[in-house]
Design a protein around this motif. Structure first.
Motif, PDB file in Angstrom:
ATOM      1  N   GLY A  93       0.807  -1.211   0.000  1.00  0.00           N
ATOM      2  CA  GLY A  93       0.000   0.000   0.000  1.00  0.00           C
ATOM      3  C   GLY A  93       0.841   1.260   0.000  1.00  0.00           C
ATOM      4  O   GLY A  93       0.582   2.209  -0.748  1.00  0.00           O
ATOM      5  N   LEU A  94       1.874   1.278   0.824  1.00  0.00           N
ATOM      6  CA  LEU A  94       2.748   2.449   0.903  1.00  0.00           C
ATOM      7  C   LEU A  94       3.571   2.614  -0.369  1.00  0.00           C
ATOM      8  O   LEU A  94       3.808   3.738  -0.830  1.00  0.00           O
ATOM      9  CB  LEU A  94       3.669   2.332   2.125  1.00  0.00           C
ATOM     10  CG  LEU A  94       2.957   2.373   3.479  1.00  0.00           C
ATOM     11  CD1 LEU A  94       3.923   2.018   4.597  1.00  0.00           C
ATOM     12  CD2 LEU A  94       2.334   3.744   3.728  1.00  0.00           C
ATOM     13  N   GLU A  95       4.007   1.507  -0.936  1.00  0.00           N
ATOM     14  CA  GLU A  95       4.797   1.589  -2.168  1.00  0.00           C
ATOM     15  C   GLU A  95       3.968   2.129  -3.327  1.00  0.00           C
ATOM     16  O   GLU A  95       4.504   2.759  -4.235  1.00  0.00           O
ATOM     17  CB  GLU A  95       5.367   0.217  -2.520  1.00  0.00           C
ATOM     18  CG  GLU A  95       6.535  -0.201  -1.634  1.00  0.00           C
ATOM     19  CD  GLU A  95       7.086  -1.564  -2.006  1.00  0.00           C
ATOM     20  OE1 GLU A  95       6.347  -2.355  -2.635  1.00  0.00           O
ATOM     21  OE2 GLU A  95       8.251  -1.834  -1.662  1.00  0.00           O
ATOM     22  N   LEU A  96       2.676   1.881  -3.293  1.00  0.00           N
ATOM     23  CA  LEU A  96       1.803   2.383  -4.351  1.00  0.00           C
ATOM     24  C   LEU A  96       1.449   3.855  -4.162  1.00  0.00           C
ATOM     25  O   LEU A  96       0.835   4.464  -5.034  1.00  0.00           O
ATOM     26  CB  LEU A  96       0.521   1.548  -4.418  1.00  0.00           C
ATOM     27  CG  LEU A  96       0.691   0.121  -4.945  1.00  0.00           C
ATOM     28  CD1 LEU A  96      -0.628  -0.633  -4.878  1.00  0.00           C
ATOM     29  CD2 LEU A  96       1.208   0.132  -6.380  1.00  0.00           C
ATOM     30  N   GLY A  97       1.826   4.419  -3.015  1.00  0.00           N
ATOM     31  CA  GLY A  97       1.635   5.854  -2.819  1.00  0.00           C
ATOM     32  C   GLY A  97       0.703   6.267  -1.709  1.00  0.00           C
ATOM     33  O   GLY A  97       0.432   7.457  -1.539  1.00  0.00           O
ATOM     34  N   ALA A  98       0.187   5.316  -0.926  1.00  0.00           N
ATOM     35  CA  ALA A  98      -0.653   5.695   0.213  1.00  0.00           C
ATOM     36  C   ALA A  98       0.185   6.476   1.232  1.00  0.00           C
ATOM     37  O   ALA A  98       1.356   6.176   1.443  1.00  0.00           O
ATOM     38  CB  ALA A  98      -1.247   4.457   0.870  1.00  0.00           C
ATOM     39  N   ASP A  99      -0.422   7.473   1.850  1.00  0.00           N
ATOM     40  CA  ASP A  99       0.265   8.258   2.869  1.00  0.00           C
ATOM     41  C   ASP A  99       0.190   7.598   4.234  1.00  0.00           C
ATOM     42  O   ASP A  99       1.006   7.872   5.111  1.00  0.00           O
ATOM     43  CB  ASP A  99      -0.338   9.669   2.958  1.00  0.00           C
ATOM     44  CG  ASP A  99      -0.144  10.440   1.664  1.00  0.00           C
ATOM     45  OD1 ASP A  99       1.009  10.651   1.278  1.00  0.00           O
ATOM     46  OD2 ASP A  99      -1.148  10.813   1.043  1.00  0.00           O
ATOM     47  N   ASP A 100      -0.792   6.739   4.417  1.00  0.00           N
ATOM     48  CA  ASP A 100      -0.981   6.072   5.703  1.00  0.00           C
ATOM     49  C   ASP A 100      -1.776   4.806   5.460  1.00  0.00           C
ATOM     50  O   ASP A 100      -2.403   4.634   4.404  1.00  0.00           O
ATOM     51  CB  ASP A 100      -1.710   7.001   6.677  1.00  0.00           C
ATOM     52  CG  ASP A 100      -1.392   6.687   8.131  1.00  0.00           C
ATOM     53  OD1 ASP A 100      -0.878   5.589   8.403  1.00  0.00           O
ATOM     54  OD2 ASP A 100      -1.663   7.547   8.991  1.00  0.00           O
ATOM     55  N   TYR A 101      -1.762   3.909   6.439  1.00  0.00           N
ATOM     56  CA  TYR A 101      -2.410   2.600   6.296  1.00  0.00           C
ATOM     57  C   TYR A 101      -2.984   2.217   7.661  1.00  0.00           C
ATOM     58  O   TYR A 101      -2.245   2.100   8.631  1.00  0.00           O
ATOM     59  CB  TYR A 101      -1.366   1.577   5.837  1.00  0.00           C
ATOM     60  CG  TYR A 101      -1.893   0.228   5.410  1.00  0.00           C
ATOM     61  CD1 TYR A 101      -1.947  -0.114   4.063  1.00  0.00           C
ATOM     62  CD2 TYR A 101      -2.302  -0.716   6.349  1.00  0.00           C
ATOM     63  CE1 TYR A 101      -2.396  -1.372   3.655  1.00  0.00           C
ATOM     64  CE2 TYR A 101      -2.764  -1.974   5.955  1.00  0.00           C
ATOM     65  CZ  TYR A 101      -2.801  -2.295   4.606  1.00  0.00           C
ATOM     66  OH  TYR A 101      -3.247  -3.527   4.207  1.00  0.00           O
ATOM     67  N   ILE A 102      -4.296   2.065   7.734  1.00  0.00           N
ATOM     68  CA  ILE A 102      -4.957   1.738   8.987  1.00  0.00           C
ATOM     69  C   ILE A 102      -5.650   0.388   8.835  1.00  0.00           C
ATOM     70  O   ILE A 102      -6.372   0.152   7.860  1.00  0.00           O
ATOM     71  CB  ILE A 102      -5.996   2.807   9.373  1.00  0.00           C
ATOM     72  CG1 ILE A 102      -5.322   4.172   9.513  1.00  0.00           C
ATOM     73  CG2 ILE A 102      -6.694   2.431  10.676  1.00  0.00           C
ATOM     74  CD1 ILE A 102      -6.291   5.289   9.836  1.00  0.00           C
ATOM     75  N   THR A 103      -5.443  -0.499   9.809  1.00  0.00           N
ATOM     76  CA  THR A 103      -6.061  -1.817   9.740  1.00  0.00           C
ATOM     77  C   THR A 103      -7.390  -1.852  10.498  1.00  0.00           C
ATOM     78  O   THR A 103      -7.562  -1.187  11.511  1.00  0.00           O
ATOM     79  CB  THR A 103      -5.120  -2.895  10.311  1.00  0.00           C
ATOM     80  OG1 THR A 103      -4.746  -2.550  11.652  1.00  0.00           O
ATOM     81  CG2 THR A 103      -3.871  -3.024   9.463  1.00  0.00           C
ATOM     82  N   LYS A 104      -8.304  -2.624   9.957  1.00  0.00           N
ATOM     83  CA  LYS A 104      -9.604  -2.828  10.598  1.00  0.00           C
ATOM     84  C   LYS A 104      -9.499  -3.987  11.596  1.00  0.00           C
ATOM     85  O   LYS A 104      -8.765  -4.943  11.347  1.00  0.00           O
ATOM     86  CB  LYS A 104     -10.664  -3.169   9.548  1.00  0.00           C
ATOM     87  CG  LYS A 104     -10.843  -2.118   8.464  1.00  0.00           C
ATOM     88  CD  LYS A 104     -11.846  -2.623   7.428  1.00  0.00           C
ATOM     89  CE  LYS A 104     -12.024  -1.645   6.289  1.00  0.00           C
ATOM     90  NZ  LYS A 104     -12.946  -2.157   5.258  1.00  0.00           N
ATOM     91  N   PRO A 105     -10.238  -3.911  12.706  1.00  0.00           N
ATOM     92  CA  PRO A 105     -11.074  -2.783  13.131  1.00  0.00           C
ATOM     93  C   PRO A 105     -10.215  -1.654  13.692  1.00  0.00           C
ATOM     94  O   PRO A 105      -9.166  -1.895  14.278  1.00  0.00           O
ATOM     95  CB  PRO A 105     -11.950  -3.398  14.224  1.00  0.00           C
ATOM     96  CG  PRO A 105     -11.090  -4.485  14.792  1.00  0.00           C
ATOM     97  CD  PRO A 105     -10.298  -5.044  13.650  1.00  0.00           C
ATOM     98  N   PHE A 106     -10.663  -0.424  13.507  1.00  0.00           N
ATOM     99  CA  PHE A 106      -9.932   0.726  14.011  1.00  0.00           C
ATOM    100  C   PHE A 106     -10.871   1.565  14.882  1.00  0.00           C
ATOM    101  O   PHE A 106     -12.090   1.488  14.753  1.00  0.00           O
ATOM    102  CB  PHE A 106      -9.391   1.579  12.863  1.00  0.00           C
ATOM    103  CG  PHE A 106     -10.425   1.942  11.829  1.00  0.00           C
ATOM    104  CD1 PHE A 106     -11.310   2.987  12.034  1.00  0.00           C
ATOM    105  CD2 PHE A 106     -10.529   1.211  10.659  1.00  0.00           C
ATOM    106  CE1 PHE A 106     -12.267   3.316  11.093  1.00  0.00           C
ATOM    107  CE2 PHE A 106     -11.486   1.534   9.699  1.00  0.00           C
ATOM    108  CZ  PHE A 106     -12.362   2.580   9.923  1.00  0.00           C
ATOM    109  N   SER A 107     -10.292   2.355  15.757  1.00  0.00           N
ATOM    110  CA  SER A 107     -11.107   3.227  16.596  1.00  0.00           C
ATOM    111  C   SER A 107     -11.353   4.539  15.855  1.00  0.00           C
ATOM    112  O   SER A 107     -10.463   5.047  15.165  1.00  0.00           O
ATOM    113  CB  SER A 107     -10.406   3.511  17.926  1.00  0.00           C
ATOM    114  OG  SER A 107      -9.330   4.398  17.742  1.00  0.00           O
TER     115      SER A 107
END
Length: 234
Positions: A93-107
């Motif tokens: 995800g980051l290599e494709l250009g995402a600035d951040d990555y949040i995993t589910k479940p998240f608060s």
């Protein structure tokens, strides 16, 4: 009014995220699949994108690639949402250009903190001609987020540009991964400095015609290459 595009096909998550974002005063647009997201993106020009990885038809990774491959949308902050928590998935995800990555479940609280960190930067005014910094054949304009090599424009993501700007403002300093994570992403996560490494790798690849431009300092972090030409004063 800050506009956020939520690309998510789960109705429960749509409702949860929308409720919490609207409480903070954000305007939320929803797309349930990738092609619709791209249509809304080009039409509405949101300030930030929340992008689920698992989507029908066009998945989130392909959507991310299309967003970053379009010069008009390349710098829009993008946070990926995913149930996948493997390191390899985060790296992709980051290599494709995402600035951040949040995993589910998240608060909701964590999500809001991440969003605010992405939106903390002041709106850039590109009307007046911006001052530039140069380092050999490389030149950047901080106010317009433009980068050129020998006059040819290079497309960087927002986070890649911010990293490069930090190095070029203080060319003799070595920056730790923790410092860069805090300065560019606005938060620290113990042991999660791989985010910085991935973006540095992408930055090196895009600037390979002026390599070596960023060098690793073993056990410390990164700096501009000491054997490269010194930048001119602004």
């Amino acid at each position: 009014m800050v506009k956020i595009l939520l690309v998510e096909d789960d109705a429960v998550i749509q409702e949860l995220v929308t409720y919490n974002l609207e409480r903070e005063g954000y305007t939320v647009m929803i797309a349930e699949e990738g092609n619709k997201a791209l249509e809304l993106l080009n039409k509405e020009k949101p300030d930030l994108v929340l992008l689920d990885v698992m989507l029908p038809e066009l998945d989130g990774l392909d959507v991310c690639k299309k967003i970053r491959g379009n010069q008009e949308t390349a710098n829009i902050p993008l946070i990926m949402l995913s149930a996948r928590d493997e390191v390899a998935d985060r790296v992709i995800g980051l290599e494709l250009g995402a600035d951040d990555y949040i995993t589910k479940p998240f608060s909701p609280r964590e999500l809001l903190a991440r969003i605010k960190a992405r939106l903390r930067e002041e709106r850039r005014n590109s009307t007046p001609p911006p001052l530039s910094l140069t380092w050999g054949d490389l030149e950047i304009w901080p106010e317009s987020y433009m980068v050129t090599i020998k006059g040819e424009q290079v497309t960087l993501t927002g986070k890649e540009f911010e990293l490069l700007h930090i190095f070029m403002k203080r060319p003799n300093q070595v920056f730790s991964r923790e410092y860069l994570l805090q300065k560019v992403w606005g938060y620290t996560v113990s042991g999660d400095t791989r985010t910085v490494d991935v973006h540095i790798s992408n930055l090196r690849s895009k600037l390979k015609s002026v390599s070596p431009i960023i060098e690793s300092v073993r056990g410390v972090g990164y700096r501009l290459a000491v054997n490269y030409s010194r930048p001119k004063d602004v």
